[in-house]
Design a protein around this motif. Structure first.
Motif, PDB file in Angstrom:
ATOM      1  N   PHE A 141       0.806  -1.209   0.000  1.00 51.56           N
ATOM      2  CA  PHE A 141       0.000   0.000   0.000  1.00 51.56           C
ATOM      3  C   PHE A 141       0.846   1.269   0.000  1.00 51.56           C
ATOM      4  O   PHE A 141       0.389   2.330   0.435  1.00 51.56           O
ATOM      5  CB  PHE A 141      -0.965  -0.022   1.184  1.00 51.56           C
ATOM      6  N   ASP A 142       2.081   1.148  -0.496  1.00 59.05           N
ATOM      7  CA  ASP A 142       2.895   2.352  -0.685  1.00 59.05           C
ATOM      8  C   ASP A 142       2.177   3.320  -1.614  1.00 59.05           C
ATOM      9  O   ASP A 142       2.232   4.537  -1.425  1.00 59.05           O
ATOM     10  CB  ASP A 142       4.266   1.988  -1.251  1.00 59.05           C
ATOM     11  N   TYR A 143       1.520   2.763  -2.651  1.00 63.07           N
ATOM     12  CA  TYR A 143       0.663   3.549  -3.535  1.00 63.07           C
ATOM     13  C   TYR A 143      -0.634   2.780  -3.736  1.00 63.07           C
ATOM     14  O   TYR A 143      -0.606   1.572  -4.004  1.00 63.07           O
ATOM     15  CB  TYR A 143       1.305   3.765  -4.914  1.00 63.07           C
ATOM     16  N   VAL A 144      -1.770   3.470  -3.645  1.00 59.48           N
ATOM     17  CA  VAL A 144      -3.056   2.832  -3.911  1.00 59.48           C
ATOM     18  C   VAL A 144      -3.955   3.789  -4.687  1.00 59.48           C
ATOM     19  O   VAL A 144      -3.839   5.005  -4.587  1.00 59.48           O
ATOM     20  CB  VAL A 144      -3.771   2.389  -2.608  1.00 59.48           C
ATOM     21  N   ILE A 145      -4.836   3.204  -5.474  1.00 62.21           N
ATOM     22  CA  ILE A 145      -5.908   3.943  -6.143  1.00 62.21           C
ATOM     23  C   ILE A 145      -7.204   3.233  -5.785  1.00 62.21           C
ATOM     24  O   ILE A 145      -7.336   2.021  -6.010  1.00 62.21           O
ATOM     25  CB  ILE A 145      -5.725   3.971  -7.672  1.00 62.21           C
ATOM     26  N   ALA A 146      -8.129   3.944  -5.201  1.00 63.43           N
ATOM     27  CA  ALA A 146      -9.394   3.341  -4.788  1.00 63.43           C
ATOM     28  C   ALA A 146     -10.256   3.012  -6.002  1.00 63.43           C
ATOM     29  O   ALA A 146     -10.437   3.838  -6.897  1.00 63.43           O
ATOM     30  CB  ALA A 146     -10.147   4.282  -3.857  1.00 63.43           C
ATOM     31  N   ILE A 147     -10.760   1.787  -6.027  1.00 65.54           N
ATOM     32  CA  ILE A 147     -11.768   1.382  -7.002  1.00 65.54           C
ATOM     33  C   ILE A 147     -13.127   1.665  -6.364  1.00 65.54           C
ATOM     34  O   ILE A 147     -13.393   1.223  -5.243  1.00 65.54           O
ATOM     35  CB  ILE A 147     -11.609  -0.115  -7.356  1.00 65.54           C
ATOM     36  N   ASP A 148     -13.972   2.407  -7.040  1.00 66.94           N
ATOM     37  CA  ASP A 148     -15.201   2.894  -6.420  1.00 66.94           C
ATOM     38  C   ASP A 148     -16.281   1.807  -6.357  1.00 66.94           C
ATOM     39  O   ASP A 148     -17.363   1.913  -6.952  1.00 66.94           O
ATOM     40  CB  ASP A 148     -15.721   4.131  -7.153  1.00 66.94           C
ATOM     41  N   TYR A 149     -15.965   0.763  -5.593  1.00 65.54           N
ATOM     42  CA  TYR A 149     -16.905  -0.299  -5.274  1.00 65.54           C
ATOM     43  C   TYR A 149     -17.298  -0.151  -3.803  1.00 65.54           C
ATOM     44  O   TYR A 149     -16.432  -0.192  -2.922  1.00 65.54           O
ATOM     45  CB  TYR A 149     -16.270  -1.677  -5.509  1.00 65.54           C
ATOM     46  N   ASN A 150     -18.569   0.064  -3.519  1.00 65.05           N
ATOM     47  CA  ASN A 150     -19.093   0.150  -2.155  1.00 65.05           C
ATOM     48  C   ASN A 150     -18.265   1.089  -1.287  1.00 65.05           C
ATOM     49  O   ASN A 150     -17.855   0.746  -0.175  1.00 65.05           O
ATOM     50  CB  ASN A 150     -19.152  -1.254  -1.519  1.00 65.05           C
ATOM     51  N   ARG A 151     -18.030   2.294  -1.802  1.00 70.09           N
ATOM     52  CA  ARG A 151     -17.308   3.307  -1.052  1.00 70.09           C
ATOM     53  C   ARG A 151     -17.885   4.684  -1.366  1.00 70.09           C
ATOM     54  O   ARG A 151     -18.683   4.842  -2.303  1.00 70.09           O
ATOM     55  CB  ARG A 151     -15.801   3.281  -1.368  1.00 70.09           C
ATOM     56  N   VAL A 152     -17.477   5.682  -0.598  1.00 69.09           N
ATOM     57  CA  VAL A 152     -17.909   7.056  -0.827  1.00 69.09           C
ATOM     58  C   VAL A 152     -16.833   7.777  -1.630  1.00 69.09           C
ATOM     59  O   VAL A 152     -15.689   7.904  -1.174  1.00 69.09           O
ATOM     60  CB  VAL A 152     -18.152   7.787   0.511  1.00 69.09           C
ATOM     61  N   LYS A 153     -17.163   8.221  -2.818  1.00 73.49           N
ATOM     62  CA  LYS A 153     -16.207   8.966  -3.633  1.00 73.49           C
ATOM     63  C   LYS A 153     -15.831  10.274  -2.942  1.00 73.49           C
ATOM     64  O   LYS A 153     -16.622  10.852  -2.202  1.00 73.49           O
ATOM     65  CB  LYS A 153     -16.818   9.289  -5.004  1.00 73.49           C
ATOM     66  N   GLY A 154     -14.608  10.726  -3.220  1.00 79.60           N
ATOM     67  CA  GLY A 154     -14.173  11.985  -2.655  1.00 79.60           C
ATOM     68  C   GLY A 154     -13.637  11.861  -1.253  1.00 79.60           C
ATOM     69  O   GLY A 154     -13.427  12.868  -0.583  1.00 79.60           O
ATOM     70  N   PRO A 189     -21.492   2.063   1.790  1.00 80.10           N
ATOM     71  CA  PRO A 189     -22.883   2.453   1.533  1.00 80.10           C
ATOM     72  C   PRO A 189     -23.832   1.274   1.341  1.00 80.10           C
ATOM     73  O   PRO A 189     -25.019   1.373   1.671  1.00 80.10           O
ATOM     74  CB  PRO A 189     -22.773   3.286   0.244  1.00 80.10           C
ATOM     75  N   GLN A 190     -23.336   0.151   0.801  1.00 80.34           N
ATOM     76  CA  GLN A 190     -24.181  -1.022   0.581  1.00 80.34           C
ATOM     77  C   GLN A 190     -24.143  -2.007   1.751  1.00 80.34           C
ATOM     78  O   GLN A 190     -24.715  -3.086   1.663  1.00 80.34           O
ATOM     79  CB  GLN A 190     -23.748  -1.750  -0.694  1.00 80.34           C
ATOM     80  N   GLY A 191     -23.447  -1.639   2.819  1.00 83.92           N
ATOM     81  CA  GLY A 191     -23.366  -2.512   3.975  1.00 83.92           C
ATOM     82  C   GLY A 191     -22.063  -3.286   4.018  1.00 83.92           C
ATOM     83  O   GLY A 191     -21.421  -3.530   2.992  1.00 83.92           O
ATOM     84  N   GLN A 192     -21.675  -3.690   5.219  1.00 82.32           N
ATOM     85  CA  GLN A 192     -20.406  -4.380   5.425  1.00 82.32           C
ATOM     86  C   GLN A 192     -20.335  -5.711   4.702  1.00 82.32           C
ATOM     87  O   GLN A 192     -19.266  -6.128   4.241  1.00 82.32           O
ATOM     88  CB  GLN A 192     -20.185  -4.591   6.925  1.00 82.32           C
ATOM     89  N   SER A 193     -21.456  -6.409   4.570  1.00 80.86           N
ATOM     90  CA  SER A 193     -21.431  -7.751   3.974  1.00 80.86           C
ATOM     91  C   SER A 193     -21.017  -7.737   2.513  1.00 80.86           C
ATOM     92  O   SER A 193     -20.547  -8.755   1.981  1.00 80.86           O
ATOM     93  CB  SER A 193     -22.809  -8.409   4.099  1.00 80.86           C
ATOM     94  N   LYS A 194     -21.166  -6.575   1.843  1.00 77.80           N
ATOM     95  CA  LYS A 194     -20.779  -6.471   0.431  1.00 77.80           C
ATOM     96  C   LYS A 194     -19.296  -6.176   0.240  1.00 77.80           C
ATOM     97  O   LYS A 194     -18.826  -6.039  -0.886  1.00 77.80           O
ATOM     98  CB  LYS A 194     -21.612  -5.383  -0.252  1.00 77.80           C
ATOM     99  N   GLY A 195     -18.542  -6.107   1.332  1.00 76.46           N
ATOM    100  CA  GLY A 195     -17.107  -5.878   1.219  1.00 76.46           C
ATOM    101  C   GLY A 195     -16.779  -4.454   0.829  1.00 76.46           C
ATOM    102  O   GLY A 195     -17.644  -3.585   0.726  1.00 76.46           O
ATOM    103  N   GLY A 196     -15.508  -4.196   0.616  1.00 78.56           N
ATOM    104  CA  GLY A 196     -15.055  -2.862   0.257  1.00 78.56           C
ATOM    105  C   GLY A 196     -13.553  -2.762   0.338  1.00 78.56           C
ATOM    106  O   GLY A 196     -12.854  -3.777   0.436  1.00 78.56           O
ATOM    107  N   SER A 197     -13.041  -1.545   0.293  1.00 80.32           N
ATOM    108  CA  SER A 197     -11.591  -1.304   0.239  1.00 80.32           C
ATOM    109  C   SER A 197     -10.949  -2.113  -0.892  1.00 80.32           C
ATOM    110  O   SER A 197      -9.940  -2.780  -0.704  1.00 80.32           O
ATOM    111  CB  SER A 197     -10.933  -1.646   1.586  1.00 80.32           C
ATOM    112  N   ILE A 198     -11.574  -2.033  -2.062  1.00 82.53           N
ATOM    113  CA  ILE A 198     -11.029  -2.679  -3.261  1.00 82.53           C
ATOM    114  C   ILE A 198     -10.159  -1.633  -3.951  1.00 82.53           C
ATOM    115  O   ILE A 198     -10.646  -0.580  -4.358  1.00 82.53           O
ATOM    116  CB  ILE A 198     -12.147  -3.159  -4.211  1.00 82.53           C
TER     117      ILE A 198
END
Length: 247
Positions: free
Chosen positions: A170-183, A192-201
């Protein structure tokens, strides 16, 4: 909504307590072999051989996903997984000039260690198939000249009880906007879709083997994407195994 660098840094610090959950979606404790090497010489040679211009559409992507690429998007990162249960991927950057696409960069990398899914769930070790916007970046290291908003924070550091090959993921990361808040910073734990849908992709640096759900590539590849992906060009990632991409 972006609230400025100071507030972003404060937000990043505020979520540090949730980072173990957040980071586990992108790395996991299972070791890979080898770190995130630069590989500039051999990679540069491959880029010269792989460049293709004047494509009418993104190759290998069927109508269903092709239609989900925003009309205004002029930068596409395509992730071609080798198979539904494979952790191996080819990552290609396409840029649009006029009405046609150019294949400008190609890297070898990895996706979820168990492959791909059209119904991603927390800790399933599979990367989600789909088309997702790319809005925010960050990492342990200083901003290398990113055009996307970049949050530098020690909070991205992978835990040192993980295998050493993962320490620089994680020296460099780009967030993939799956189940996250942009910005928000990529390590914002809001789902936003709940913890069960995962995130931090995320797109992040490669450690030589599959991830917990993210897509990984070389350090030089991450630097190139950070310096190239431009909010004004509405960048997206199109990702999945080759069969699902074609469907």
């Amino acid at each position: 909504m972006r609230n400025g660098g100071a507030m972003r840094a404060t937000a990043a610090a505020a979520v540090c307590g949730a980072l173990l959950m957040s980071l586990s979606a992108c790395g996991g404790s299972a070791g890979g072999s080898g770190g995130a090497g630069d590989g500039r010489s051999s990679e540069g040679a491959r880029q010269k051989q792989s460049r293709t211009t004047d494509l009418k559409r993104i190759p290998g992507v069927g109508d269903r996903l092709q239609r989900r690429i925003p009309a205004e998007s002029r930068q596409v990162v395509a992730v071609y997984g080798e198979g539904e249960d494979s952790a191996d991927s080819t990552i290609v950057l396409y840029t649009k000039s006029g009405s046609t696409w150019d294949r400008t960069r190609v890297w070898q990398g990895h996706n979820g260690k168990k492959g791909w899914t059209t119904d991603h769930r927390e800790n399933d070790k599979r990367s989600p198939v789909g088309v997702f916007t790319l809005s925010d970046a960050g990492g342990v290291l200083a901003d290398p000249g990113a055009k996307l908003p970049y949050t530098r924070s020690a909070g991205f550091q992978a835990p040192h009880y993980w295998a050493k090959s993962h320490w620089n993921d994680f020296d460099y990361v780009i967030a993939i906007d799956y189940n996250r808040v942009k910005g928000t910073s990529p390590n914002d734990p809001t789902r936003p879709q709940g913890q069960s849908k995962g995130g931090s992709i995320w797109l992040h640096m490669d450690h030589g083997s599959g991830t917990s759900a993210c897509v990984s590539l070389s350090e030089s590849g991450m630097r190139h994407l950070l310096r190239t992906l431009d909010p004004a060009e509405h960048p997206v990632v199109v990702m999945g195994d080759k069969a699902h991409l074609k469907a």
